[in-house]
Design a protein around this motif. Structure first.
Motif, mmCIF file in Angstrom:
data_model
loop_
_atom_site.group_PDB
_atom_site.id
_atom_site.type_symbol
_atom_site.label_atom_id
_atom_site.label_comp_id
_atom_site.label_asym_id
_atom_site.label_seq_id
_atom_site.Cartn_x
_atom_site.Cartn_y
_atom_site.Cartn_z
ATOM 1 N N SER A 1 -1.029 -1.402 1.627
ATOM 2 C CA SER A 1 -0.468 -2.865 0.594
ATOM 3 C C SER A 1 -1.682 -3.195 -0.252
ATOM 4 N N ALA A 2 -1.157 -4.227 -0.949
ATOM 5 C CA ALA A 2 -2.128 -4.865 -1.474
ATOM 6 C C ALA A 2 -1.932 -6.295 -0.393
ATOM 7 N N THR B 1 0.799 -8.968 -4.779
ATOM 8 C CA THR B 1 1.125 -8.298 -6.104
ATOM 9 C C THR B 1 2.193 -9.520 -6.327
ATOM 10 N N GLU C 1 -3.598 -3.246 -4.474
ATOM 11 C CA GLU C 1 -3.651 -2.070 -3.725
ATOM 12 C C GLU C 1 -4.750 -1.410 -4.271
ATOM 13 N N PHE D 1 2.642 2.229 -3.232
ATOM 14 C CA PHE D 1 4.069 1.280 -4.142
ATOM 15 C C PHE D 1 3.045 1.919 -5.094
ATOM 16 N N ARG E 1 9.696 -2.916 -5.637
ATOM 17 C CA ARG E 1 8.666 -3.904 -4.234
ATOM 18 C C ARG E 1 8.827 -3.005 -2.866
ATOM 19 N N GLU E 2 8.318 -3.331 -2.260
ATOM 20 C CA GLU E 2 7.974 -2.608 -1.198
ATOM 21 C C GLU E 2 8.005 -1.416 -0.846
ATOM 22 N N GLY E 3 7.596 -1.012 -1.696
ATOM 23 C CA GLY E 3 7.454 0.708 -2.046
ATOM 24 C C GLY E 3 6.369 1.253 -1.381
ATOM 25 N N SER E 4 5.786 0.460 -0.404
ATOM 26 C CA SER E 4 5.078 0.925 0.474
ATOM 27 C C SER E 4 5.014 2.292 2.008
HETATM 28 N N1 ASP Z 1 2.330 -4.460 -2.564
HETATM 29 C C1 ASP Z 1 3.701 -4.239 -2.551
HETATM 30 C C2 ASP Z 1 4.910 -5.153 -2.853
HETATM 31 O O1 ASP Z 1 4.360 -6.295 -2.197
HETATM 32 C C3 ASP Z 1 4.515 -3.266 -2.073
HETATM 33 C C4 ASP Z 1 4.217 -2.803 -0.564
HETATM 34 O O2 ASP Z 1 3.902 -3.429 -0.161
HETATM 35 O O3 ASP Z 1 5.140 -2.238 0.066
HETATM 36 O O4 ASP Z 1 6.201 -5.056 -2.930
#
Ligand code: ASP
Ligand code: MG
Length: 325
Positions: free
Chosen positions: A37-38, A43, A122, A194, A208-211
């Motif tokens: 992720s970032a 993000t 990312e 992501f 969001r949170e797609g990693s």
């Molecule tokens: N960096 C993105 C986010 O914060 C993807 C992830 O972390 O899963 O949503």
């Protein structure tokens, strides 16, 4: 072949990046794909940058840009004592690309601009961590996720092309992950979570949170033996510890139970993550990056513990309306 996913909290500063290196080092016996992720809250910062870009608030936007850049350069400064290390020009280039882009006038499509800008988080995170791992004696190959996860052009919540993606992933990563000649060390691939890309070459994001979802897609395509999501919690708990005092770790639960928990709002796993794993019977582990030896939670098809303990999901300010004839 394993897939590891490290989220923003596990790569938030130089110490945690070093910790990621140590964790990976402990699992070098077989080929591995590492999805990143970032870093930290990048993000969120890039989302604010996108908003300022769209609103044309140039000065504020450029200040925020500098903050984001400095944050990453500080981390790189600590990880790479040699100021001539090539990572510094790589980062300069990535940030220059972004700067060059946001200096122009914004287009009218918010979600398109969002994906173009927010994906930088990312990109730079994987550049830093891939280079750091090499420095730490862990050879690896950085692959752009944009060329692996093929999606439609529904920017900001792109849908994966399930026909093309597994083929592309297998053809691009297969020869590297499963080389015909015996190398000295099992190969390691690093890529961005992501991010996806359309077949026309536009960058997209998966929501969001797609990693976590990226990790599952790659595992599906490569028939991985397991996926591990490294988190700042010991595993899956039966309730949110911020709300309930006494929670318990769920050592093993079924896909069904995990899907239900994610569906009702447990934030530990991205809801789309489980389906691709379930369909290929790939176990998902949720483990703590600060206590990597601890077992954490395993989600798989074998668990029959689901009924032994209740789980609680809290939803505030909601009304439940049941309608039936
Ligand atoms: N960096 C993105 C986010 O914060 C993807 C992830 O972390 O899963 O949503
Ligand atoms: Mg995250």
């Amino acid at each position: 072949m394993r897939v590891f996913k490290f989220g923003g909290a596990s790569v938030k500063d130089p110490a945690s990046v070093r910790n990621v290196g140590r964790i990976i080092q402990g699992y070098r016996q077989e080929p591995m794909v590492v999805v990143l992720s970032a870093m930290d809250k990048t993000t969120n910062a890039l989302e604010r940058l996108t908003a300022l870009f769209m609103e044309g608030k140039k000065e504020e936007m450029l200040r925020l840009f500098e903050q984001i850049k400095t944050f990453h350069l500080h981390i790189a400064d600590e990880l790479f004592p040699n100021p001539k290390h090539p990572i510094f020009s790589t980062l300069e280039q990535s940030f220059y690309h972004l700067l060059y882009y946001i200096r122009e006038t914004a287009g009218s499509q918010y979600n398109y601009e969002y994906d173009r800008i927010v994906s930088t988080g990312e990109l730079v995170s994987t550049q830093i961590i891939s280079a750091y791992l090499k420095e730490a004696g862990i050879p690896n190959q950085l692959f752009p996720a944009r060329k692996l996860i093929i999606t439609d052009a529904n920017f900001r919540d792109a849908r994966v092309d399930w026909i093309q993606t597994p083929q592309v992933v297998k053809s691009k990563l297969g020869p590297y992950l499963f080389p015909s000649k015996e190398g000295n060390k099992p190969p390691l691939i690093v890529t961005q979570g992501f991010i996806g890309g359309t077949s026309q070459g536009f960058t997209t994001t998966l929501g969001r949170e797609g990693s976590d979802y990226t990790a599952a897609i790659l595992a599906y395509a490569l028939d991985a033996t397991e996926v591990t999501i490294w988190k700042d919690v010991p595993g899956l708990l039966n309730a949110d510890p911020k709300i309930m005092e006494q929670t318990m770790l769920l050592p093993e639960i079924s896909y069904q139970e995990a899907i239900e928990l994610a569906y009702y709002g447990a934030t530990v796993i991205h809801p789309k993550t489980l389906k691709p794993l379930l369909s290929k019977n790939i176990p998902l582990k949720v483990k703590s990056f600060s206590d990597p030896a601890a077992a954490g939670t395993i989600i798989d098809a074998h668990s029959n513990n689901d009924k032994l303990h209740p789980s609680y999901i809290f939803k505030f300010n909601q009304v439940l309306a049941s309608i039936f004839p």
